[in-house]
Motif scaffolding. Structure first.
Motif, PDB file in Angstrom:
ATOM      1  N   TYR A   2       0.837  -1.193   0.000  1.00  0.00           N
ATOM      2  CA  TYR A   2       0.000   0.000   0.000  1.00  0.00           C
ATOM      3  C   TYR A   2       0.877   1.251   0.000  1.00  0.00           C
ATOM      4  O   TYR A   2       1.623   1.486   0.936  1.00  0.00           O
ATOM      5  CB  TYR A   2      -0.941   0.032   1.208  1.00  0.00           C
ATOM      6  CG  TYR A   2      -1.926   1.165   1.134  1.00  0.00           C
ATOM      7  CD1 TYR A   2      -3.126   1.002   0.450  1.00  0.00           C
ATOM      8  CD2 TYR A   2      -1.649   2.401   1.695  1.00  0.00           C
ATOM      9  CE1 TYR A   2      -4.029   2.055   0.349  1.00  0.00           C
ATOM     10  CE2 TYR A   2      -2.543   3.453   1.600  1.00  0.00           C
ATOM     11  CZ  TYR A   2      -3.735   3.278   0.928  1.00  0.00           C
ATOM     12  OH  TYR A   2      -4.623   4.312   0.815  1.00  0.00           O
TER      13      TYR A   2
ATOM     14  N   GLU B 250       0.924   5.518  -0.429  1.00  0.00           N
ATOM     15  CA  GLU B 250       0.037   6.683  -0.341  1.00  0.00           C
ATOM     16  C   GLU B 250      -0.349   7.110  -1.746  1.00  0.00           C
ATOM     17  O   GLU B 250       0.505   7.213  -2.625  1.00  0.00           O
ATOM     18  CB  GLU B 250       0.729   7.828   0.406  1.00  0.00           C
ATOM     19  CG  GLU B 250       0.918   7.563   1.891  1.00  0.00           C
ATOM     20  CD  GLU B 250      -0.376   7.301   2.644  1.00  0.00           C
ATOM     21  OE1 GLU B 250      -1.397   7.943   2.336  1.00  0.00           O
ATOM     22  OE2 GLU B 250      -0.367   6.432   3.537  1.00  0.00           O
ATOM     23  N   ASN B 251      -1.642   7.313  -1.957  1.00  0.00           N
ATOM     24  CA  ASN B 251      -2.143   7.663  -3.282  1.00  0.00           C
ATOM     25  C   ASN B 251      -3.513   8.308  -3.148  1.00  0.00           C
ATOM     26  O   ASN B 251      -4.107   8.291  -2.074  1.00  0.00           O
ATOM     27  CB  ASN B 251      -2.207   6.412  -4.167  1.00  0.00           C
ATOM     28  CG  ASN B 251      -3.295   5.456  -3.722  1.00  0.00           C
ATOM     29  OD1 ASN B 251      -4.421   5.548  -4.184  1.00  0.00           O
ATOM     30  ND2 ASN B 251      -2.970   4.535  -2.803  1.00  0.00           N
ATOM     31  N   THR B 252      -4.015   8.842  -4.244  1.00  0.00           N
ATOM     32  CA  THR B 252      -5.337   9.482  -4.234  1.00  0.00           C
ATOM     33  C   THR B 252      -6.381   8.618  -4.936  1.00  0.00           C
ATOM     34  O   THR B 252      -7.509   9.052  -5.117  1.00  0.00           O
ATOM     35  CB  THR B 252      -5.269  10.846  -4.951  1.00  0.00           C
ATOM     36  OG1 THR B 252      -4.807  10.629  -6.289  1.00  0.00           O
ATOM     37  CG2 THR B 252      -4.340  11.802  -4.227  1.00  0.00           C
ATOM     38  N   ILE B 253      -6.012   7.394  -5.281  1.00  0.00           N
ATOM     39  CA  ILE B 253      -6.904   6.542  -6.074  1.00  0.00           C
ATOM     40  C   ILE B 253      -7.611   5.486  -5.236  1.00  0.00           C
ATOM     41  O   ILE B 253      -8.809   5.294  -5.350  1.00  0.00           O
ATOM     42  CB  ILE B 253      -6.109   5.879  -7.217  1.00  0.00           C
ATOM     43  CG1 ILE B 253      -5.554   6.976  -8.127  1.00  0.00           C
ATOM     44  CG2 ILE B 253      -6.967   4.909  -8.005  1.00  0.00           C
ATOM     45  CD1 ILE B 253      -4.456   6.535  -9.027  1.00  0.00           C
TER      46      ILE B 253
ATOM     47  N   LYS C 173      -8.164   3.853  -1.338  1.00  0.00           N
ATOM     48  CA  LYS C 173      -8.047   4.092   0.103  1.00  0.00           C
ATOM     49  C   LYS C 173      -8.181   2.775   0.874  1.00  0.00           C
ATOM     50  O   LYS C 173      -8.744   1.808   0.360  1.00  0.00           O
ATOM     51  CB  LYS C 173      -9.139   5.057   0.575  1.00  0.00           C
ATOM     52  CG  LYS C 173      -9.138   6.384  -0.154  1.00  0.00           C
ATOM     53  CD  LYS C 173      -7.960   7.195   0.271  1.00  0.00           C
ATOM     54  CE  LYS C 173      -7.900   8.510  -0.459  1.00  0.00           C
ATOM     55  NZ  LYS C 173      -6.581   8.828  -0.955  1.00  0.00           N
TER      56      LYS C 173
ATOM     57  N   ASP D   8     -11.524   1.249   0.874  1.00  0.00           N
ATOM     58  CA  ASP D   8     -11.983   0.605  -0.363  1.00  0.00           C
ATOM     59  C   ASP D   8     -11.625  -0.876  -0.407  1.00  0.00           C
ATOM     60  O   ASP D   8     -12.153  -1.616  -1.242  1.00  0.00           O
ATOM     61  CB  ASP D   8     -11.331   1.267  -1.588  1.00  0.00           C
ATOM     62  CG  ASP D   8     -11.683   2.735  -1.729  1.00  0.00           C
ATOM     63  OD1 ASP D   8     -12.798   3.134  -1.340  1.00  0.00           O
ATOM     64  OD2 ASP D   8     -10.820   3.485  -2.233  1.00  0.00           O
TER      65      ASP D   8
END
Length: 192
Positions: free
Chosen positions: A23, A25-28, A30, A33
């Protein structure tokens, strides 16, 4: 061993392991999800085993159903471990014939996110069912140790093919099988 098919939110101890590996860090995608699954399956010694899968919530129930069916048919999957046990290294996981799903990564040699990064793909027995493509007339096989299994005319155990019960069950749940792709073949791969 009782058969087990469990879905939950990602437990803190699992997410702690993922944050160091699969995992990013990203904006796609979470944490909310994703779902954590524990599934019973038969290993290559035909003993019952437990496997761990992280996937997107949208396919979690489908995967639970698929693995319950594979268990019913006593379908053999060597191991199902979180890719974090391999430091999220897809090559190491495939070489060890580990079946896995979520891994926030890009398709090799591109800047395009893999379906695994979205949690909507899973690979089954990847050593026996490699990714195969032709580049400048040369066959590229991943993992490289699976070169012999790239020849799909050979008969060998654990080979996914169009009439294989595993392929049929995944397709019945709306998954696309990479073995059906026209040019590149990804025999281990199922995605929504």
């Amino acid at each position: 061993m009782p058969r087990i098919f469990i879905k939950s939110n990602i437990p803190d101890n699992i997410f702690s392991l993922m944050r160091r590996n699969s995992y990013k860090e990203n904006t796609i995608i979470k944490r909310e999800d994703l779902r954590y699954l524990i599934v019973s399956h038969y290993n290559f010694f035909h003993f019952e085993s437990l496997g761990e899968i992280v996937c997107h919530n949208s396919i979690a129930d489908k995967l639970l159903f698929i693995f319950s069916q594979l268990y019913k048919y006593k379908y053999e999957i060597e191991k199902i471990c979180l890719i974090d046990k391999y430091n999220a290294d897809d090559d190491l996981s495939m070489k060890d014939n580990n079946s896995s799903a979520f891994n926030f990564r890009y398709i090799n040699g591109t800047t395009k996110l893999s379906k695994h990064a979205l949690g909507i793909a899973i690979d089954i027995n990847p050593l026996y069912n490699p990714y195969v493509k032709v580049v400048n007339g040369q066959h590229i096989v991943q993992p490289p140790e699976a070169k012999i299994y790239a020849n799909r005319l050979l008969n060998f155990p654990h080979k996914l093919h169009k009439n294989d019960i595993c392929v049929e069950i995944f397709k019945s749940q709306g998954f696309i099988w990479g073995g059906d792709w026209k040019e590149t073949k990804d025999y281990q791969h199922f995605e929504i």
